[in-house]
Design a protein around this motif. Structure first.
Motif, mmCIF file in Angstrom:
data_model
loop_
_atom_site.group_PDB
_atom_site.id
_atom_site.type_symbol
_atom_site.label_atom_id
_atom_site.label_comp_id
_atom_site.label_asym_id
_atom_site.label_seq_id
_atom_site.Cartn_x
_atom_site.Cartn_y
_atom_site.Cartn_z
ATOM 1 N N ASP A 1 68.593 -66.363 -58.552
ATOM 2 C CA ASP A 1 68.231 -67.482 -57.689
ATOM 3 C C ASP A 1 66.845 -67.177 -57.103
ATOM 4 O OD1 ASP A 1 67.977 -69.235 -55.594
ATOM 5 O OD2 ASP A 1 69.929 -68.786 -54.688
ATOM 6 N N SER A 2 65.794 -67.720 -57.730
ATOM 7 C CA SER A 2 64.446 -67.372 -57.255
ATOM 8 C C SER A 2 64.170 -67.991 -55.885
ATOM 9 C CB SER A 2 63.375 -67.774 -58.269
ATOM 10 O OG SER A 2 63.231 -69.160 -58.315
ATOM 11 N N GLY A 3 64.826 -69.119 -55.578
ATOM 12 C CA GLY A 3 64.673 -69.737 -54.251
ATOM 13 C C GLY A 3 65.143 -68.779 -53.165
ATOM 14 N N TYR B 1 62.328 -66.523 -52.181
ATOM 15 C CA TYR B 1 61.356 -67.113 -51.241
ATOM 16 C C TYR B 1 61.978 -67.239 -49.851
ATOM 17 C CZ TYR B 1 58.237 -67.737 -55.090
ATOM 18 O OH TYR B 1 57.408 -67.459 -56.144
ATOM 19 N N ARG B 2 63.270 -67.540 -49.808
ATOM 20 C CA ARG B 2 63.962 -67.646 -48.520
ATOM 21 C C ARG B 2 64.023 -66.280 -47.825
ATOM 22 N NH1 ARG B 2 67.125 -72.102 -47.595
ATOM 23 N NH2 ARG B 2 66.897 -73.720 -49.176
ATOM 24 N N THR B 3 64.292 -65.242 -48.609
ATOM 25 C CA THR B 3 64.394 -63.900 -48.035
ATOM 26 C C THR B 3 63.031 -63.445 -47.505
ATOM 27 O OG1 THR B 3 66.204 -63.422 -49.529
ATOM 28 C CG2 THR B 3 65.135 -61.526 -48.534
ATOM 29 N N VAL C 1 52.360 -63.919 -51.747
ATOM 30 C CA VAL C 1 53.829 -63.875 -51.754
ATOM 31 C C VAL C 1 54.313 -64.214 -53.165
ATOM 32 C CG1 VAL C 1 55.932 -64.952 -50.837
ATOM 33 C CG2 VAL C 1 53.981 -64.528 -49.321
ATOM 34 N N ARG C 2 53.756 -65.261 -53.744
ATOM 35 C CA ARG C 2 54.183 -65.694 -55.080
ATOM 36 C C ARG C 2 53.930 -64.584 -56.102
ATOM 37 N NH1 ARG C 2 55.926 -70.754 -54.823
ATOM 38 N NH2 ARG C 2 56.658 -70.473 -56.950
ATOM 39 N N ASN C 3 52.741 -63.964 -56.030
ATOM 40 C CA ASN C 3 52.423 -62.926 -57.020
ATOM 41 C C ASN C 3 53.471 -61.821 -56.994
ATOM 42 O OD1 ASN C 3 50.193 -64.303 -57.773
ATOM 43 N ND2 ASN C 3 48.727 -63.000 -56.668
ATOM 44 N N GLY D 1 64.558 -72.330 -60.145
ATOM 45 C CA GLY D 1 63.478 -72.357 -59.162
ATOM 46 C C GLY D 1 62.599 -73.570 -59.327
ATOM 47 N N ARG D 2 61.286 -73.360 -59.155
ATOM 48 C CA ARG D 2 60.332 -74.481 -59.265
ATOM 49 C C ARG D 2 59.301 -74.242 -60.359
ATOM 50 N NH1 ARG D 2 63.462 -74.771 -55.839
ATOM 51 N NH2 ARG D 2 63.565 -76.113 -53.990
ATOM 52 N N ASP D 3 59.038 -72.968 -60.654
ATOM 53 C CA ASP D 3 57.951 -72.619 -61.578
ATOM 54 C C ASP D 3 58.437 -71.668 -62.665
ATOM 55 O OD1 ASP D 3 58.498 -70.491 -59.926
ATOM 56 O OD2 ASP D 3 56.427 -69.810 -59.786
ATOM 57 N N ILE D 4 59.734 -71.665 -62.913
ATOM 58 C CA ILE D 4 60.280 -70.674 -63.850
ATOM 59 C C ILE D 4 59.829 -70.994 -65.291
ATOM 60 C CG2 ILE D 4 62.367 -69.430 -64.600
ATOM 61 C CD1 ILE D 4 61.671 -69.302 -61.532
ATOM 62 N N THR E 1 53.042 -80.864 -54.582
ATOM 63 C CA THR E 1 51.606 -81.099 -54.388
ATOM 64 C C THR E 1 50.841 -79.828 -54.002
ATOM 65 O OG1 THR E 1 51.973 -81.705 -52.096
ATOM 66 C CG2 THR E 1 51.900 -83.521 -53.680
ATOM 67 N N ARG E 2 51.566 -78.713 -53.841
ATOM 68 C CA ARG E 2 50.853 -77.490 -53.424
ATOM 69 C C ARG E 2 49.920 -77.011 -54.554
ATOM 70 N NH1 ARG E 2 56.299 -74.003 -53.874
ATOM 71 N NH2 ARG E 2 56.179 -73.635 -56.106
ATOM 72 N N GLU E 3 48.935 -76.209 -54.140
ATOM 73 C CA GLU E 3 47.947 -75.724 -55.113
ATOM 74 C C GLU E 3 48.535 -74.633 -56.014
ATOM 75 O OE1 GLU E 3 43.862 -74.092 -54.053
ATOM 76 O OE2 GLU E 3 44.068 -75.930 -52.848
HETATM 77 O O1 DC Z 1 65.810 -73.592 -54.378
HETATM 78 P P1 DC Z 1 65.689 -73.466 -52.852
HETATM 79 O O2 DC Z 1 65.819 -74.770 -52.125
HETATM 80 O O3 DC Z 1 66.581 -72.415 -52.302
HETATM 81 O O4 DC Z 1 64.178 -72.961 -52.646
HETATM 82 C C1 DC Z 1 63.655 -72.702 -51.381
HETATM 83 C C2 DC Z 1 62.160 -72.954 -51.345
HETATM 84 O O5 DC Z 1 61.492 -71.972 -52.143
HETATM 85 C C3 DC Z 1 61.702 -74.316 -51.850
HETATM 86 O O6 DC Z 1 61.160 -75.076 -50.792
HETATM 87 C C4 DC Z 1 60.621 -74.044 -52.842
HETATM 88 C C5 DC Z 1 60.483 -72.558 -52.929
HETATM 89 N N1 DC Z 1 60.568 -72.051 -54.295
HETATM 90 C C6 DC Z 1 59.397 -71.914 -54.996
HETATM 91 O O7 DC Z 1 58.326 -72.263 -54.501
HETATM 92 N N2 DC Z 1 59.428 -71.379 -56.246
HETATM 93 C C7 DC Z 1 60.578 -71.012 -56.802
HETATM 94 N N3 DC Z 1 60.585 -70.475 -58.032
HETATM 95 C C8 DC Z 1 61.806 -71.160 -56.103
HETATM 96 C C9 DC Z 1 61.763 -71.716 -54.850
#
Ligand code: DC
Length: 237
Positions: A45-47, A50-52, A121-123, A142-145, A199-201
């Motif tokens: 769960d990649s989200g 980011y939450r952690t 953080v992303r890197n 996630g969002r960018d997998i 819309t984020r960069e």
């Molecule tokens: O999937 P989630 O709602 O638990 O994700 C939490 C936040 O993390 C969501 O606002 C976007 C971000 N996220 C991200 O930017 N890239 C990912 N691969 C996973 C989540």
């Protein structure tokens, strides 16, 4: 659900990476978990990562507008996934502490989009995600997998669902965990996150060109899992 004969065949086939991306509250994680369970794959769960990281910054009172503070703070982040021996349920740990519950509260919800925009953080998290998936046999949501983390994933799914339906599902989920939140507030938070995420960069949420789109608004849970398992079987061949 998929019949067992079918599944046992899949277990002996080539291991692949399944990337599931989509908006908040589409049911990505429950679906990904069920797919991983059926295939005996690892679910990541990649989200939750980011939450952690967000919870870590809140705990450390890190100023999210100060890059130096962020870099300092993230160097102290120790994030682990541990599987509970008996139940097999995977939990996320921050600096040795089980934070699975704490990372799902509104406190973290309110800040997580801001945190996930930060390149440093992303890197760090993407590097960890690639490491976790290096032996394949992984379902990651996630969002960018499919676009950034595993651009060569054998199967990419892009999940969507109507905002109203997503909000209702999220409300039910939170209620089950004892948190009662008005529907309008959830809807507002989801829609703000949709906008911020797409819309984020840095690594915006978008469908990879080779992803399969799955609209789950009117799908039964078992059907959406089966749809992915069917595609997975094709890609394993
Ligand atoms: O999937 P989630 O709602 O638990 O994700 C939490 C936040 O993390 C969501 O606002 C976007 C971000 N996220 C991200 O930017 N890239 C990912 N691969 C996973 C989540």
């Amino acid at each position: 659900m998929f019949d067992n004969g079918h599944i046992s065949v899949l277990l002996f086939m080539k291991k692949i990476i399944i990337a599931i991306d989509g908006f908040s509250g589409c049911g990505k994680s429950t679906t990904a978990k069920a797919v991983a369970k059926a295939l005996q794959y690892t679910y990541i769960d990649s989200g939750a990562m980011y939450r952690t990281a967000t919870l870590h910054f809140l705990n450390q009172s890190t100023n999210l507008d100060n890059l130096e503070e962020i870099k300092q703070s993230i160097s102290k982040l120790k994030l682990e996934f541990k599987r509970n021996g008996k139940s097999g349920v995977q939990k996320v740990f921050l600096n040795g502490e089980d934070v699975e519950h704490a990372i799902r509260g509104m406190h973290v919800n309110a800040q997580v989009s801001k945190v996930s925009k930060i390149r440093e953080v992303r890197n760090q998290l993407v590097e960890m995600q690639r490491h976790l998936g290096h032996s394949k046999g992984v379902v990651m949501d996630g969002r960018d997998i499919g676009t950034v983390v595993f651009p060569d994933a054998e199967l990419k799914i892009f999940m969507t669902a109507d905002l109203d339906i997503r909000a209702l599902r999220r409300q039910k989920e939170m209620l089950a965990k004892g948190e009662e939140v008005p529907l309008e507030l959830i809807k507002q938070n989801l829609s703000e996150r949709d906008i911020q995420d797409s819309t984020r960069e840095e690594s915006p949420l978008r469908k990879a060109d080779d992803a399969v789109e799955l609209d789950t608004s009117h799908l039964e849970f078992g059907d959406q899992v089966n749809a992915i398992l069917k595609l997975a079987k094709e890609r394993m061949n």
